[in-house]
Scaffold this motif. Structure first.
Motif, PDB file in Angstrom:
ATOM      1  N   UNK A 262       0.837  -1.213   0.000  1.00  0.00           N
ATOM      2  CA  UNK A 262       0.000   0.000   0.000  1.00  0.00           C
ATOM      3  C   UNK A 262       0.866   1.255   0.000  1.00  0.00           C
ATOM      4  N   UNK A 263       1.915   1.237   0.828  1.00  0.00           N
ATOM      5  CA  UNK A 263       2.783   2.427   0.869  1.00  0.00           C
ATOM      6  C   UNK A 263       3.540   2.583  -0.450  1.00  0.00           C
ATOM      7  N   UNK A 264       4.000   1.446  -0.999  1.00  0.00           N
ATOM      8  CA  UNK A 264       4.702   1.501  -2.289  1.00  0.00           C
ATOM      9  C   UNK A 264       3.787   2.100  -3.355  1.00  0.00           C
ATOM     10  N   UNK A 265       2.568   1.606  -3.442  1.00  0.00           N
ATOM     11  CA  UNK A 265       1.600   2.178  -4.392  1.00  0.00           C
ATOM     12  C   UNK A 265       1.410   3.664  -4.079  1.00  0.00           C
ATOM     13  N   UNK A 266       1.344   3.968  -2.772  1.00  0.00           N
ATOM     14  CA  UNK A 266       1.130   5.351  -2.336  1.00  0.00           C
ATOM     15  C   UNK A 266       2.228   6.294  -2.815  1.00  0.00           C
ATOM     16  N   UNK A 267       3.444   5.792  -2.929  1.00  0.00           N
ATOM     17  CA  UNK A 267       4.527   6.685  -3.388  1.00  0.00           C
ATOM     18  C   UNK A 267       4.227   7.220  -4.788  1.00  0.00           C
ATOM     19  N   UNK A 268       3.397   6.470  -5.537  1.00  0.00           N
ATOM     20  CA  UNK A 268       3.080   6.907  -6.907  1.00  0.00           C
ATOM     21  C   UNK A 268       2.095   8.075  -6.924  1.00  0.00           C
ATOM     22  N   UNK A 269       1.608   8.440  -5.745  1.00  0.00           N
ATOM     23  CA  UNK A 269       0.750   9.630  -5.645  1.00  0.00           C
ATOM     24  C   UNK A 269       1.576  10.857  -5.278  1.00  0.00           C
ATOM     25  N   UNK A 270       2.883  10.706  -5.173  1.00  0.00           N
ATOM     26  CA  UNK A 270       3.718  11.837  -4.731  1.00  0.00           C
ATOM     27  C   UNK A 270       4.520  12.429  -5.887  1.00  0.00           C
ATOM     28  N   UNK A 271       4.776  13.727  -5.767  1.00  0.00           N
ATOM     29  CA  UNK A 271       5.621  14.395  -6.757  1.00  0.00           C
ATOM     30  C   UNK A 271       7.057  13.899  -6.658  1.00  0.00           C
ATOM     31  N   UNK A 272       7.486  13.571  -5.460  1.00  0.00           N
ATOM     32  CA  UNK A 272       8.887  13.161  -5.297  1.00  0.00           C
ATOM     33  C   UNK A 272       9.176  11.829  -5.986  1.00  0.00           C
ATOM     34  N   UNK A 273       8.208  10.928  -6.014  1.00  0.00           N
ATOM     35  CA  UNK A 273       8.404   9.663  -6.759  1.00  0.00           C
ATOM     36  C   UNK A 273       8.576   9.977  -8.244  1.00  0.00           C
ATOM     37  N   UNK A 274       7.714  10.864  -8.747  1.00  0.00           N
ATOM     38  CA  UNK A 274       7.794  11.253 -10.168  1.00  0.00           C
ATOM     39  C   UNK A 274       9.157  11.895 -10.457  1.00  0.00           C
ATOM     40  N   UNK A 275       9.547  12.821  -9.573  1.00  0.00           N
ATOM     41  CA  UNK A 275      10.819  13.523  -9.742  1.00  0.00           C
ATOM     42  C   UNK A 275      11.996  12.533  -9.693  1.00  0.00           C
ATOM     43  N   UNK A 276      11.960  11.595  -8.764  1.00  0.00           N
ATOM     44  CA  UNK A 276      13.054  10.627  -8.628  1.00  0.00           C
ATOM     45  C   UNK A 276      13.229   9.815  -9.903  1.00  0.00           C
ATOM     46  N   UNK A 277      12.138   9.345 -10.453  1.00  0.00           N
ATOM     47  CA  UNK A 277      12.239   8.507 -11.664  1.00  0.00           C
ATOM     48  C   UNK A 277      12.607   9.354 -12.889  1.00  0.00           C
ATOM     49  N   UNK A 278      12.009  10.562 -12.969  1.00  0.00           N
ATOM     50  CA  UNK A 278      12.378  11.455 -14.083  1.00  0.00           C
ATOM     51  C   UNK A 278      13.872  11.748 -14.057  1.00  0.00           C
ATOM     52  N   UNK A 279      14.371  12.065 -12.855  1.00  0.00           N
ATOM     53  CA  UNK A 279      15.787  12.425 -12.728  1.00  0.00           C
ATOM     54  C   UNK A 279      16.682  11.257 -13.134  1.00  0.00           C
ATOM     55  N   UNK A 280      16.283  10.038 -12.753  1.00  0.00           N
ATOM     56  CA  UNK A 280      17.086   8.868 -13.150  1.00  0.00           C
ATOM     57  C   UNK A 280      17.161   8.786 -14.670  1.00  0.00           C
ATOM     58  N   UNK A 281      16.020   8.914 -15.314  1.00  0.00           N
ATOM     59  CA  UNK A 281      15.971   8.752 -16.773  1.00  0.00           C
ATOM     60  C   UNK A 281      16.708   9.901 -17.474  1.00  0.00           C
ATOM     61  N   UNK A 282      16.607  11.084 -16.891  1.00  0.00           N
ATOM     62  CA  UNK A 282      17.286  12.254 -17.499  1.00  0.00           C
ATOM     63  C   UNK A 282      18.737  12.375 -17.031  1.00  0.00           C
ATOM     64  N   UNK A 283      19.207  11.380 -16.288  1.00  0.00           N
ATOM     65  CA  UNK A 283      20.605  11.344 -15.814  1.00  0.00           C
ATOM     66  C   UNK A 283      20.998  12.634 -15.086  1.00  0.00           C
ATOM     67  N   UNK A 284      20.178  13.044 -14.125  1.00  0.00           N
ATOM     68  CA  UNK A 284      20.485  14.217 -13.300  1.00  0.00           C
ATOM     69  C   UNK A 284      20.137  13.919 -11.841  1.00  0.00           C
ATOM     70  N   UNK A 285      20.577  14.802 -10.950  1.00  0.00           N
ATOM     71  CA  UNK A 285      20.263  14.631  -9.522  1.00  0.00           C
ATOM     72  C   UNK A 285      18.822  15.073  -9.275  1.00  0.00           C
ATOM     73  N   UNK A 286      18.032  14.270  -8.568  1.00  0.00           N
ATOM     74  CA  UNK A 286      16.657  14.695  -8.313  1.00  0.00           C
ATOM     75  C   UNK A 286      16.584  15.912  -7.387  1.00  0.00           C
TER      76      UNK A 286
END
Ligand SMILES: CCCCCCC[C@H](O)CC(=O)SCCNC(=O)CCNC(=O)[C@H](O)C(C)(C)COP(=O)([O-])OP(=O)([O-])OC[C@H]1O[C@@H](n2cnc3c(N)ncnc32)[C@H](O)[C@@H]1OP(=O)([O-])[O-]
Length: 291
Positions: A262-286
């Motif tokens: 539930x908490x793992x799924x819940x992280x997908x409701x956060x901006x920080x989860x989005x930012x973390x994955x975007x940053x990984x793909x864009x090869x930058x620091x979140x």
């Protein structure tokens, strides 16, 4: 007492650990007058709350006023958005030698129950942010229990742990008979509680009570590095990760896995989860926003 304003009430001269280095820290006129602890904000980004137990003459024995102050300081750091993690430490001789035996000598069952002898412990255990114990010297009785209340224990090579309550005709009362077996298993916990014997840092690490051991003079530095490393992550996600690991101690595997999912799924409701994955793909620091 912990409030938005409380967050920045730190650090009146007599309370801070680095007296005389005022340039590095802020002073506030409304700072609490702590007698038994010192507090400081440390780390390169000034995002680590450091609490030093400070009753050196009594080996940091945990008298009631000390524990009240500790609870207030933890609550204040927990409420301060600039603080990523909290460290509790003592001095080179003692983290804490347990409950103050002189203070509790004349307690009664009635007074313990009526006044809630251990009620301030919840101020530490309810903290949402990671709390790290940096243990040099004695961590006995309530001192060992306080370390176990923390999320991670780092120790100096001279640390001495134990639950010696049996020597003075009582039993561990702040988690020793409950948390210790969860750390080290039944046989070891029984041996420690029933003998009252002390054990050193290396043995504590081998048993899984302590996660790392350092030379005495490096302990605090290394603990601050650990807190700073945690501070590079999203505070929101750190809080969820802490909650989830703690749940493992409270429940069956099946219920715990459900909680985690539930908490793992819940992280997908956060901006920080989005930012973390975007940053990984864009090869930058979140750039986490705690959101
Ligand atoms: C809200 C609070 C939290 C409650 C938690 C309750 C639950 C908990 O499970 C119960 C306990 O912790 S039961 C407790 C379990 N803990 C124990 O049973 C450990 C008791 N302590 C010891 O066994 C020894 O002090 C050590 C082996 C630690 C050091 O030996 P060393 O190197 O020869 O040093 P030294 O000369 O012996 O001590 C220096 C000074 O510190 C003084 N002081 C020290 N500890 C104190 C204490 N707990 N108390 C008061 N004072 C304490 C000592 O009296 C002396 O002062 P004095 O003015 O000169 O008399």
């Amino acid at each position: 007492m912990a409030s938005a304003a409380g967050l920045t009430r730190f650090l009146l001269g007599k309370n801070v650990i680095n007296n005389g280095r005022a340039g590095a820290i802020k002073f506030y006129s409304t700072a609490p007058q702590y007698e038994n602890i010192k507090i400081e904000v440390v780390g390169e980004k000034k995002n680590v709350g450091l609490i030093q137990l400070h009753r050196p003459k009594a080996l940091n024995a945990l008298c009631k006023p000390l524990f009240k102050e500790l609870g207030e300081a933890v609550k204040d750091f927990d409420a301060d958005n600039k603080i990523a993690a909290i460290i509790i430490t003592g001095n080179e001789k003692a983290f804490a030698a347990g409950a103050d035996i002189k203070e509790m000598q004349n307690n009664t069952y009635s007074s313990n129950t009526r006044d809630g002898f251990l009620k301030e412990w919840e101020d530490v255990s309810n903290c949402g942010k990671p709390v790290i114990a940096a243990v040099n010297g004695f961590a006995l009785g309530g001192g060992c229990e306080l370390a176990m209340l923390c999320d991670i224990i780092y120790a100096g090579e001279n640390a001495k742990f134990g639950q010696p309550e049996i020597n003075i005709g009582t039993i561990p009362g702040a988690g020793g008979t409950q948390r210790l077996p969860r750390y080290v298993g039944k046989s070891k916990a029984m041996e420690i509680v029933l003998t009252g014997n002390f054990f050193g840092a290396q043995e504590a690490e081998k048993m899984g009570l302590v996660s790392k051991v350092f030379p005495v003079d490096k302990l605090l530095e290394e603990t601050i590095k650990l807190a700073e490393r945690i501070g590079t992550h999203s505070p929101l996600i750190v809080k969820m990760a802490k909650q989830s690991v703690n749940q493992a101690y409270e429940t069956t595997l099946k219920t715990g896995l459900q909680f985690e999912k539930s908490l793992f799924y819940g992280t997908f409701a956060t901006g920080d989860r989005q930012e973390g994955m975007n940053a990984f793909i864009e090869k930058r620091t979140p750039a986490f926003k705690n959101d």
